[in-house]
Design an enzyme around this catalytic site. Structure first.
Site, PDB file in Angstrom:
ATOM      1  N   SER A   1     -42.282  36.857 110.736  1.00 38.31           N
ATOM      2  CA  SER A   1     -42.764  38.015 109.881  1.00 38.31           C
ATOM      3  C   SER A   1     -43.562  38.822 110.840  1.00 38.31           C
ATOM      4  CB  SER A   1     -43.551  37.462 108.808  1.00 38.31           C
ATOM      5  OG  SER A   1     -44.730  36.803 109.312  1.00 38.31           O
TER       6      SER A   1
ATOM      7  N   TYR B   1     -42.731  40.039 113.420  1.00 37.68           N
ATOM      8  CA  TYR B   1     -42.111  41.013 114.215  1.00 37.68           C
ATOM      9  C   TYR B   1     -41.165  41.920 113.066  1.00 37.68           C
ATOM     10  CZ  TYR B   1     -42.098  39.576 118.923  1.00 37.68           C
ATOM     11  OH  TYR B   1     -42.521  39.444 120.404  1.00 37.68           O
ATOM     12  N   ALA B   2     -40.801  41.204 111.802  1.00 38.40           N
ATOM     13  CA  ALA B   2     -40.282  42.006 110.806  1.00 38.40           C
ATOM     14  C   ALA B   2     -40.991  43.006 110.309  1.00 38.40           C
ATOM     15  CB  ALA B   2     -39.781  40.872 109.776  1.00 38.40           C
ATOM     16  N   ARG B   3     -42.357  42.908 110.229  1.00 38.40           N
ATOM     17  CA  ARG B   3     -43.461  43.855 109.656  1.00 38.40           C
ATOM     18  C   ARG B   3     -43.572  45.016 110.525  1.00 38.40           C
ATOM     19  NH1 ARG B   3     -47.735  40.335 106.452  1.00 38.40           N
ATOM     20  NH2 ARG B   3     -45.954  38.565 105.602  1.00 38.40           N
TER      21      ARG B   3
ATOM     22  N   GLU C   1     -30.277  37.803 118.814  1.00 33.02           N
ATOM     23  CA  GLU C   1     -30.126  39.507 118.739  1.00 33.02           C
ATOM     24  C   GLU C   1     -31.067  40.083 117.832  1.00 33.02           C
ATOM     25  OE1 GLU C   1     -27.958  37.055 116.668  1.00 33.02           O
ATOM     26  OE2 GLU C   1     -26.531  36.706 118.521  1.00 33.02           O
TER      27      GLU C   1
ATOM     28  N   GLN D   1     -37.808  31.500 113.468  1.00 37.59           N
ATOM     29  CA  GLN D   1     -38.105  29.914 112.800  1.00 37.59           C
ATOM     30  C   GLN D   1     -36.610  29.229 112.604  1.00 37.59           C
ATOM     31  OE1 GLN D   1     -40.009  29.134 109.067  1.00 37.59           O
ATOM     32  NE2 GLN D   1     -40.978  27.310 110.073  1.00 37.59           N
TER      33      GLN D   1
ATOM     34  N   TYR E   1     -18.602  21.202 115.719  1.00 40.51           N
ATOM     35  CA  TYR E   1     -18.445  22.315 116.490  1.00 40.51           C
ATOM     36  C   TYR E   1     -17.861  21.824 117.786  1.00 40.51           C
ATOM     37  CZ  TYR E   1     -19.451  26.903 118.553  1.00 40.51           C
ATOM     38  OH  TYR E   1     -19.318  27.974 119.354  1.00 40.51           O
TER      39      TYR E   1
ATOM     40  N   LYS F   1     -22.557  24.862 124.708  1.00 37.93           N
ATOM     41  CA  LYS F   1     -23.397  24.497 125.972  1.00 37.93           C
ATOM     42  C   LYS F   1     -23.735  25.860 126.491  1.00 37.93           C
ATOM     43  CE  LYS F   1     -21.929  19.709 126.465  1.00 37.93           C
ATOM     44  NZ  LYS F   1     -21.299  18.826 127.220  1.00 37.93           N
TER      45      LYS F   1
END
Length: 190
Positions: free
Chosen positions: A114, A116-118, A139, A158, A172, A181
């Site tokens: 949050s 960074y999101a804010r 990304e 997170q 996978y 890897k």
């Protein structure tokens, strides 16, 4: 499919090497300087991973076209530093400090922090599939009209761990996933 708690994450990290290196609690201060950090480490129902000092930032120096089927590194400049300045309305790739080994019966979902999101920075990480392992390619989109700073060796997202009700038929690793890897920042390829 249930979310896994801190005790399970700790046990899997310590006994099975699921997360390396592993921080057994939320780290909010630099251990040597006492400087405030964007937190990382074990939380109640997840693990806050860190971003490394390696970044690839999009540039238009060569007037490149972004094509996921034929991606060229001409569109990127590489940076190794304690911070990365992402230009306005631009995008960067990075990698995690931590190496992950996901159990066969587990799928993860990763959510940006949050803090960074804010600030208008959107973090995207695709799920870690059963038996995937590697460093995480991260990304980061700067959605603002201003340059934005990202701090290396601090929290960026997170990871939430979900245990399946049954084990998957094909993991996978067994289907030889193309990003298995991965060691550094891995650009897209088909």
């Amino acid at each position: 499919m249930g979310i896994k708690e801190d005790n399970w994450i700790r046990k899997m990290a310590i006994e099975e090497g699921m997360i390396e290196p592993f921080a057994d609690s939320q780290v909010k201060l630099h251990p040597e300087t006492g400087e405030k950090l964007i937190s990382y480490g074990l939380s109640s129902y997840g693990y806050d991973l860190r971003i490394s000092r390696e970044f690839k930032v999009f540039t238009n120096v060569y007037n490149s076209l972004v094509d996921p089927k034929c991606f060229t590194e001409d569109a990127l400049i590489s940076i190794v530093d304690d911070v990365c300045i992402i230009p306005p309305n631009s995008f960067a790739l990075a990698r995690s400090v931590e190496y992950f080994r996901i159990p066969r019966n587990v799928l993860t979902v990763c959510i940006g922090k949050s803090t960074y999101a804010r600030c208008g920075l959107i973090v995207n990480v695709t799920p870690f599939e059963p038996e995937w392992e590697g460093y995480v390619t991260i990304e980061i989109s700067n959605t603002t009209p201003l340059p934005a700073k990202v701090y290396a060796n601090e929290g960026i997202a997170q990871v939430l761990f979900f245990e399946g009700d049954a084990t998957c038929d094909v993991s996978y690793a067994e289907r030889q996933g193309k990003y298995q890897k991965q060691q550094g920042i891995t650009i897209p390829f088909v």
